[in-house]
Design a protein around this motif. Structure first.
Motif, PDB file in Angstrom:
ATOM      1  N   PRO A 172      -4.652   3.922 -28.216  1.00 18.48           N
ATOM      2  CA  PRO A 172      -4.530   5.132 -27.409  1.00 18.48           C
ATOM      3  C   PRO A 172      -5.830   5.551 -26.725  1.00 18.48           C
ATOM      4  O   PRO A 172      -5.795   6.168 -25.667  1.00 18.48           O
ATOM      5  N   GLN A 173      -6.972   5.231 -27.338  1.00 20.43           N
ATOM      6  CA  GLN A 173      -8.243   5.604 -26.727  1.00 20.43           C
ATOM      7  C   GLN A 173      -8.773   4.475 -25.841  1.00 20.43           C
ATOM      8  O   GLN A 173      -8.894   3.323 -26.273  1.00 20.43           O
ATOM      9  N   ARG A 174      -9.089   4.834 -24.593  1.00 25.35           N
ATOM     10  CA  ARG A 174      -9.589   3.864 -23.618  1.00 25.35           C
ATOM     11  C   ARG A 174     -10.566   4.575 -22.684  1.00 25.35           C
ATOM     12  O   ARG A 174     -10.628   5.806 -22.650  1.00 25.35           O
ATOM     13  N   VAL A 175     -11.286   3.777 -21.920  1.00 29.59           N
ATOM     14  CA  VAL A 175     -12.137   4.280 -20.846  1.00 29.59           C
ATOM     15  C   VAL A 175     -11.703   3.586 -19.572  1.00 29.59           C
ATOM     16  O   VAL A 175     -11.428   2.376 -19.574  1.00 29.59           O
ATOM     17  N   SER A 176     -11.621   4.340 -18.481  1.00 26.07           N
ATOM     18  CA  SER A 176     -11.190   3.767 -17.210  1.00 26.07           C
ATOM     19  C   SER A 176     -12.028   4.329 -16.075  1.00 26.07           C
ATOM     20  O   SER A 176     -12.443   5.494 -16.105  1.00 26.07           O
ATOM     21  N   LEU A 177     -12.292   3.511 -15.076  1.00 24.73           N
ATOM     22  CA  LEU A 177     -12.802   4.046 -13.833  1.00 24.73           C
ATOM     23  C   LEU A 177     -11.700   4.889 -13.205  1.00 24.73           C
ATOM     24  O   LEU A 177     -10.514   4.573 -13.336  1.00 24.73           O
ATOM     25  N   SER A 178     -12.065   5.960 -12.551  1.00 23.44           N
ATOM     26  CA  SER A 178     -11.085   6.842 -11.924  1.00 23.44           C
ATOM     27  C   SER A 178     -10.542   6.224 -10.649  1.00 23.44           C
ATOM     28  O   SER A 178     -11.098   5.250 -10.111  1.00 23.44           O
ATOM     29  N   ALA A 179      -9.450   6.773 -10.158  1.00 22.12           N
ATOM     30  CA  ALA A 179      -8.804   6.229  -8.965  1.00 22.12           C
ATOM     31  C   ALA A 179      -9.743   6.225  -7.762  1.00 22.12           C
ATOM     32  O   ALA A 179      -9.834   5.240  -7.029  1.00 22.12           O
ATOM     33  N   TRP A 180     -10.476   7.324  -7.555  1.00 20.29           N
ATOM     34  CA  TRP A 180     -11.339   7.378  -6.371  1.00 20.29           C
ATOM     35  C   TRP A 180     -12.482   6.386  -6.500  1.00 20.29           C
ATOM     36  O   TRP A 180     -12.896   5.775  -5.500  1.00 20.29           O
ATOM     37  N   ARG A 181     -13.002   6.181  -7.744  1.00 17.94           N
ATOM     38  CA  ARG A 181     -14.113   5.242  -7.892  1.00 17.94           C
ATOM     39  C   ARG A 181     -13.647   3.810  -7.715  1.00 17.94           C
ATOM     40  O   ARG A 181     -14.376   2.974  -7.168  1.00 17.94           O
ATOM     41  N   LEU A 182     -12.437   3.501  -8.154  1.00 18.17           N
ATOM     42  CA  LEU A 182     -11.890   2.162  -7.933  1.00 18.17           C
ATOM     43  C   LEU A 182     -11.699   1.886  -6.442  1.00 18.17           C
ATOM     44  O   LEU A 182     -11.843   0.753  -5.979  1.00 18.17           O
ATOM     45  N   ARG A 183     -11.379   2.929  -5.687  1.00 14.23           N
ATOM     46  CA  ARG A 183     -11.170   2.755  -4.248  1.00 14.23           C
ATOM     47  C   ARG A 183     -12.484   2.806  -3.458  1.00 14.23           C
ATOM     48  O   ARG A 183     -12.478   2.498  -2.266  1.00 14.23           O
ATOM     49  N   HIS A 184     -13.570   3.150  -4.098  1.00 17.89           N
ATOM     50  CA  HIS A 184     -14.873   3.201  -3.416  1.00 17.89           C
ATOM     51  C   HIS A 184     -15.436   1.778  -3.387  1.00 17.89           C
ATOM     52  O   HIS A 184     -16.387   1.438  -4.085  1.00 17.89           O
ATOM     53  N   THR A 185     -14.820   0.939  -2.573  1.00 12.07           N
ATOM     54  CA  THR A 185     -15.102  -0.486  -2.559  1.00 12.07           C
ATOM     55  C   THR A 185     -14.831  -1.054  -1.175  1.00 12.07           C
ATOM     56  O   THR A 185     -14.046  -0.486  -0.398  1.00 12.07           O
ATOM     57  N   HIS A 186     -15.463  -2.170  -0.885  1.00 14.80           N
ATOM     58  CA  HIS A 186     -15.214  -2.844   0.396  1.00 14.80           C
ATOM     59  C   HIS A 186     -13.877  -3.572   0.392  1.00 14.80           C
ATOM     60  O   HIS A 186     -13.225  -3.689   1.435  1.00 14.80           O
ATOM     61  N   PRO A 211       0.489   4.897 -10.391  1.00 17.85           N
ATOM     62  CA  PRO A 211      -0.957   4.700 -10.240  1.00 17.85           C
ATOM     63  C   PRO A 211      -1.332   3.524  -9.348  1.00 17.85           C
ATOM     64  O   PRO A 211      -2.239   3.634  -8.513  1.00 17.85           O
ATOM     65  N   ALA A 212      -0.658   2.387  -9.500  1.00 18.50           N
ATOM     66  CA  ALA A 212      -1.022   1.218  -8.704  1.00 18.50           C
ATOM     67  C   ALA A 212      -0.864   1.481  -7.211  1.00 18.50           C
ATOM     68  O   ALA A 212      -1.694   1.050  -6.402  1.00 18.50           O
ATOM     69  N   ALA A 213       0.204   2.177  -6.827  1.00 18.11           N
ATOM     70  CA  ALA A 213       0.429   2.459  -5.409  1.00 18.11           C
ATOM     71  C   ALA A 213      -0.600   3.426  -4.862  1.00 18.11           C
ATOM     72  O   ALA A 213      -1.045   3.299  -3.711  1.00 18.11           O
ATOM     73  N   VAL A 214      -1.003   4.393  -5.675  1.00 15.35           N
ATOM     74  CA  VAL A 214      -2.005   5.371  -5.241  1.00 15.35           C
ATOM     75  C   VAL A 214      -3.361   4.701  -5.068  1.00 15.35           C
ATOM     76  O   VAL A 214      -4.047   4.880  -4.057  1.00 15.35           O
TER      77      VAL A 214
END
Length: 234
Positions: A172-186, A211-214
């Motif tokens: 149940p416990q995890r760490v993830s990059l947020s959606a905006w940070r994942l999209r901050h990419t070339h 989430p995947a579509a967003v």
């Protein structure tokens, strides 16, 4: 560079073996381009079993390893030696075989617990865009550790990392990059294989708020024929 409202590009291959060959070639090509343009290649890697075959091909295909910088899209809060850790899989499959400097392999310290690990990891992420983010797709439409019904950190005011305390899948416990940070990419790649992903792909194609579509607006999606919904032409 990702466009906010552009549609994903679907790349369908007969099987996972062909995907892994083509995807590994695309990753190494993008590494060469980033190094030529910007002097380094900043890559976010996906966990799980699906990208394993792709990672296994990279040692024989990559170049200029001293200029690669590796980050994780997410990690499970388990001991470093636990076989379910994404970092362990990556080390065994790929990173132990190439001379990327250890200081450039940025492992999430998830053994410290979700909140503390998220705080530490946010401090080491680069200010600039990543060159490439590679993500997987869950059967429920989740990506990284961004699950339906949770806060995905879509706003730029959000933290670049999220502590997940009640993930829909164990642990149940995890760490993830947020959606905006994942999209901050070339560039942004998704990888999906197997018939179990058909419902998630269909939801994505219908424009549902998963989430995947967003995260994946404008992404390149690599999948095998088995993952493509049977009701749609291939």
């Amino acid at each position: 560079m990702l466009e906010e409202n552009s549609l994903p590009r679907w790349h369908i291959y007969p099987d996972q073996e062909q995907i892994s060959t083509h995807l590994a070639a695309a990753i190494t090509r993008m590494a060469a381009e980033a190094i030529a343009l910007r002097g380094a290649f900043h890559l976010v890697v996906a966990g799980g079993n699906t990208p394993r075959a792709t990672y296994a091909r990279l040692p024989s295909m990559g170049r200029d390893w001293q200029r690669w910088h590796i980050y994780h899209g997410d990690e499970r809060c388990l001991p470093p030696e636990d076989p379910e850790r994404n970092s362990l899989m990556l080390a065994q499959t790929w990173l132990s075989q190439v001379p990327i400097p250890g200081a450039q392999i940025h492992t999430i310290p998830a053994e410290a617990g979700a909140s503390e690990a998220a705080r530490r990891y946010a401090a080491i992420l680069p200010a600039q865009r990543f060159d490439l983010v590679l993500l997987g797709l869950g059967e429920d439409g989740h990506t990284a550790s961004l699950f339906p019904g949770h806060d995905w950190g879509q706003e730029k005011s959000s933290s670049p990392t999220l502590s997940i305390l009640d993930a829909a899948k164990a642990p149940p416990q995890r760490v993830s990059l947020s959606a905006w940070r994942l999209r901050h990419t070339h560039a942004l790649f998704f990888l999906a294989c197997g018939s179990g992903k058909q419902d998630a792909i269909a939801s994505w194609l219908r424009g549902e708020n998963i989430p995947a579509a967003v995260v994946g607006r404008g992404a390149d999606v690599w999948l095998d024929k088995a993952a493509w919904p049977e009701s749609l032409p291939k």
